[in-house]
Design a protein around this motif. Structure first.
Motif, PDB file in Angstrom:
ATOM      1  N   LYS A 191      -7.948  18.262  -6.303  1.00  0.00           N
ATOM      2  CA  LYS A 191      -8.499  16.954  -6.681  1.00  0.00           C
ATOM      3  C   LYS A 191      -7.460  15.857  -6.469  1.00  0.00           C
ATOM      4  CE  LYS A 191     -10.065  17.331 -10.931  1.00  0.00           C
ATOM      5  NZ  LYS A 191     -10.863  16.960 -12.135  1.00  0.00           N
ATOM      6  N   THR A 192      -6.225  16.154  -6.827  1.00  0.00           N
ATOM      7  CA  THR A 192      -5.155  15.154  -6.717  1.00  0.00           C
ATOM      8  C   THR A 192      -4.953  14.708  -5.280  1.00  0.00           C
ATOM      9  OG1 THR A 192      -4.048  16.060  -8.672  1.00  0.00           O
ATOM     10  CG2 THR A 192      -2.724  14.714  -7.193  1.00  0.00           C
ATOM     11  N   PHE A 193      -4.936  15.643  -4.335  1.00  0.00           N
ATOM     12  CA  PHE A 193      -4.758  15.286  -2.922  1.00  0.00           C
ATOM     13  C   PHE A 193      -5.938  14.446  -2.413  1.00  0.00           C
ATOM     14  CE2 PHE A 193      -1.547  18.746  -2.553  1.00  0.00           C
ATOM     15  CZ  PHE A 193      -0.558  18.009  -1.921  1.00  0.00           C
ATOM     16  N   VAL A 194      -7.151  14.821  -2.828  1.00  0.00           N
ATOM     17  CA  VAL A 194      -8.342  14.038  -2.424  1.00  0.00           C
ATOM     18  C   VAL A 194      -8.253  12.621  -2.983  1.00  0.00           C
ATOM     19  CG1 VAL A 194     -10.853  13.833  -2.646  1.00  0.00           C
ATOM     20  CG2 VAL A 194      -9.829  16.064  -2.170  1.00  0.00           C
ATOM     21  N   PHE A 195      -7.885  12.509  -4.264  1.00  0.00           N
ATOM     22  CA  PHE A 195      -7.784  11.190  -4.890  1.00  0.00           C
ATOM     23  C   PHE A 195      -6.652  10.365  -4.282  1.00  0.00           C
ATOM     24  CE2 PHE A 195      -9.580  13.188  -9.059  1.00  0.00           C
ATOM     25  CZ  PHE A 195     -10.831  13.267  -8.459  1.00  0.00           C
ATOM     26  N   ALA A 196      -5.566  11.036  -3.885  1.00  0.00           N
ATOM     27  CA  ALA A 196      -4.452  10.325  -3.235  1.00  0.00           C
ATOM     28  C   ALA A 196      -4.917   9.701  -1.923  1.00  0.00           C
ATOM     29  CB  ALA A 196      -3.291  11.284  -2.982  1.00  0.00           C
ATOM     30  N   PHE A 197      -5.732  10.444  -1.166  1.00  0.00           N
ATOM     31  CA  PHE A 197      -6.274   9.918   0.088  1.00  0.00           C
ATOM     32  C   PHE A 197      -7.148   8.687  -0.176  1.00  0.00           C
ATOM     33  CE2 PHE A 197      -9.562   9.781   3.388  1.00  0.00           C
ATOM     34  CZ  PHE A 197      -8.771   9.750   4.524  1.00  0.00           C
ATOM     35  N   LEU A 198      -7.965   8.764  -1.216  1.00  0.00           N
ATOM     36  CA  LEU A 198      -8.821   7.621  -1.571  1.00  0.00           C
ATOM     37  C   LEU A 198      -7.989   6.429  -2.015  1.00  0.00           C
ATOM     38  CD1 LEU A 198     -11.595   9.479  -3.621  1.00  0.00           C
ATOM     39  CD2 LEU A 198     -11.736   8.709  -1.248  1.00  0.00           C
ATOM     40  N   LEU A 199      -6.945   6.680  -2.795  1.00  0.00           N
ATOM     41  CA  LEU A 199      -6.085   5.595  -3.288  1.00  0.00           C
ATOM     42  C   LEU A 199      -5.361   4.885  -2.149  1.00  0.00           C
ATOM     43  CD1 LEU A 199      -4.509   7.280  -6.449  1.00  0.00           C
ATOM     44  CD2 LEU A 199      -6.036   5.312  -6.443  1.00  0.00           C
ATOM     45  N   ALA A 200      -5.085   5.608  -1.072  1.00  0.00           N
ATOM     46  CA  ALA A 200      -4.394   5.001   0.064  1.00  0.00           C
ATOM     47  C   ALA A 200      -5.347   4.237   0.976  1.00  0.00           C
ATOM     48  CB  ALA A 200      -3.663   6.077   0.869  1.00  0.00           C
ATOM     49  N   THR A 201      -6.584   4.748   1.137  1.00  0.00           N
ATOM     50  CA  THR A 201      -7.456   4.215   2.191  1.00  0.00           C
ATOM     51  C   THR A 201      -8.471   3.171   1.718  1.00  0.00           C
ATOM     52  OG1 THR A 201      -8.895   6.159   1.937  1.00  0.00           O
ATOM     53  CG2 THR A 201      -7.228   6.236   3.683  1.00  0.00           C
ATOM     54  N   ILE A 202      -9.102   3.384   0.567  1.00  0.00           N
ATOM     55  CA  ILE A 202     -10.132   2.420   0.122  1.00  0.00           C
ATOM     56  C   ILE A 202      -9.522   1.044  -0.173  1.00  0.00           C
ATOM     57  CG2 ILE A 202     -11.877   1.885  -1.632  1.00  0.00           C
ATOM     58  CD1 ILE A 202     -12.506   4.857  -1.790  1.00  0.00           C
ATOM     59  N   PRO A 203      -8.427   0.936  -0.949  1.00  0.00           N
ATOM     60  CA  PRO A 203      -7.814  -0.386  -1.147  1.00  0.00           C
ATOM     61  C   PRO A 203      -7.324  -1.014   0.161  1.00  0.00           C
ATOM     62  CG  PRO A 203      -7.033   1.139  -2.814  1.00  0.00           C
ATOM     63  CD  PRO A 203      -7.776   1.955  -1.808  1.00  0.00           C
ATOM     64  N   SER A 204      -6.797  -0.176   1.080  1.00  0.00           N
ATOM     65  CA  SER A 204      -6.355  -0.695   2.380  1.00  0.00           C
ATOM     66  C   SER A 204      -7.525  -1.271   3.159  1.00  0.00           C
ATOM     67  CB  SER A 204      -5.690   0.424   3.200  1.00  0.00           C
ATOM     68  OG  SER A 204      -4.527   0.893   2.562  1.00  0.00           O
ATOM     69  N   PHE A 205      -8.675  -0.596   3.086  1.00  0.00           N
ATOM     70  CA  PHE A 205      -9.868  -1.074   3.780  1.00  0.00           C
ATOM     71  C   PHE A 205     -10.272  -2.465   3.288  1.00  0.00           C
ATOM     72  CE2 PHE A 205     -14.526  -1.512   3.634  1.00  0.00           C
ATOM     73  CZ  PHE A 205     -14.826  -1.452   4.983  1.00  0.00           C
ATOM     74  N   TYR A 206     -10.311  -2.635   1.965  1.00  0.00           N
ATOM     75  CA  TYR A 206     -10.728  -3.930   1.414  1.00  0.00           C
ATOM     76  C   TYR A 206      -9.696  -5.018   1.668  1.00  0.00           C
ATOM     77  CZ  TYR A 206     -14.935  -2.131  -0.724  1.00  0.00           C
ATOM     78  OH  TYR A 206     -16.181  -1.596  -0.906  1.00  0.00           O
ATOM     79  N   GLY A 207      -8.424  -4.650   1.729  1.00  0.00           N
ATOM     80  CA  GLY A 207      -7.395  -5.634   2.043  1.00  0.00           C
ATOM     81  C   GLY A 207      -7.397  -6.018   3.510  1.00  0.00           C
ATOM     82  N   PHE A 208      -7.568  -5.025   4.380  1.00  0.00           N
ATOM     83  CA  PHE A 208      -7.474  -5.260   5.827  1.00  0.00           C
ATOM     84  C   PHE A 208      -8.647  -6.080   6.355  1.00  0.00           C
ATOM     85  CE2 PHE A 208      -7.666  -4.215  10.329  1.00  0.00           C
ATOM     86  CZ  PHE A 208      -6.330  -4.271  10.696  1.00  0.00           C
TER      87      PHE A 208
END
Length: 246
Positions: A191-208
Motif C-alpha cells: 500500500k505504501t509504494f502505491v500511495f507514494a506513486f500517487l503522492l508523486a504524480t497526482i499533485p504534479s499533474f495538477y501543478g503542471f
C-alpha cells in the motif's frame, strides 16, 4: 467528460515522465533536493503525529476493554493491528497528501505561472522528466517514513499504557507479539509504494497543467489534496479487498 479527459492526460503525463531522461549529473542533484524536501522534511510531523496517535489508540482500546475477564494483552494486540494495517500506511499518507502534495503542486504551479516550464521546453528539456521524475524517485523512500510511523505509533502506545496505568509493559509486549502475521507488514508496504506513486504524480499533474495566476496555484493545491486523498482511500479499499480477503 472532463474527468475522463483528466484521467487520460494523467496517464499520458506518467508515460512522458519516463521519456527523454535528463542528464544524470543534473538529475542526481534534483533527486537529492527532493529527498530533502519531501522525505527528510516530513519526518518531524510524521514522528509527532504517530507517537501521540499511537497513544490515543491505546488509551481508547484500554478504556473499552474494562471487563476483568478480558486479558490486558489485547490492548497491545489491538494497537499493533490498528497502526500497522491502517494508521501508518493510510492515514499518514492522507496527511502527507496535504503536506507533500500541496508543496509539489504549488512549486510546479509557480513554475508554470512564471513561465519557467516554458523556458525548459524551449531549451529542449523534457520538463515532465525534469520536474516529476525526481519526485517519483524521492518518494520511493516513502516506506522509510512509514516504518518510522509504525515504530513510533507502537512506542507511543507503550508510553500511554505505562504512564496511564492501563496495564503492564509485559502485557503490552505480549500483545504486540501475539498472533503476528508477517504478511501484514508486506501488505502495509505494498500500500505504501502505491500511495507514494500517487503522492508523486497526482499533485504534479495538477501543478503542471494548471492555468492562470497566483490565485489558481492555491486552488490547484487544494484540488490536488482532495483528489489525492480520494484516490488513496479508494485504492486502500481495493488493495485491502485483494490482499487480505481470503
Amino acid at each position: 467528460m472532463s474527468y475522463l479527459h483528466n484521467i487520460g492526460a494523467y496517464f499520458l503525463m506518467i508515460a512522458e515522465m519516463f521519456r527523454k531522461p535528463t542528464k544524470w549529473s543534473v538529475m542526481r542533484t534534483l533527486i537529492l533536493k527532493d529527498i530533502d524536501d519531501l522525505i527528510i522534511g516530513s519526518l518531524g510531523i510524521v514522528a509527532f503525529i504517530s507517537f501521540f496517535v499511537g497513544g490515543v489508540v491505546t488509551i481508547q482500546t484500554a478504556l473499552n476493554i474494562d471487563n476483568p475477564l478480558i486479558p490486558k494483552y489485547l490492548i497491545g494486540f489491538a494497537t499493533r493491528q490498528s497502526i500497522i494495517l491502517e494508521f501508518a500506511p493510510t492515514f499518514i499518507s492522507i496527511i502527507m497528501a496535504g503536506k507533500v502534495g500541496s508543496f509539489i503542486t504549488s512549486s510546479i504551479g509557480t513554475m508554470r505561472v512564471t513561465e519557467q516550464i516554458d523556458a525548459l521546453e524551449v531549451m529542449g528539456i523534457n520538463s515532465l522528466n525534469y520536474l516529476v521524475f525526481p519526485k517519483f524517485i524521492a518518494l520511493m523512500l516513502y516506506p522509510f517514513v512509514i516504518s518510522i510511523a509504525m515504530f513510533l505509533g507502537i512506542v507511543g502506545g507503550m508510553a500511554a499504557v505505562i504512564f496511564g496505568g492501563f496495564g503492564t509493559l509485559e502485557d503490552y509486549i505480549i500483545g504486540i507479539q501475539m498472533d503476528f502475521i508477517p504478511f501484514h507488514i508486506i501488505y502495509a508496504f505494498i500500500k505504501t509504494f502505491v500511495f507514494a506513486f500517487l503522492l508523486a504524480t497526482i499533485p504534479s499533474f495538477y501543478g503542471f497543467y494548471m492555468k492562470g495566476g497566483a490565485l489558481e496555484v492555491g486552488k490547484a493545491s487544494t484540488t490536488s489534496f482532495v483528489w489525492t486523498s480520494v484516490v488513496i482511500i479508494l485504492l486502500n479499499y481495493i488493495l485491502t479487498q485483494l490482499l487480505l480477503s481470503s
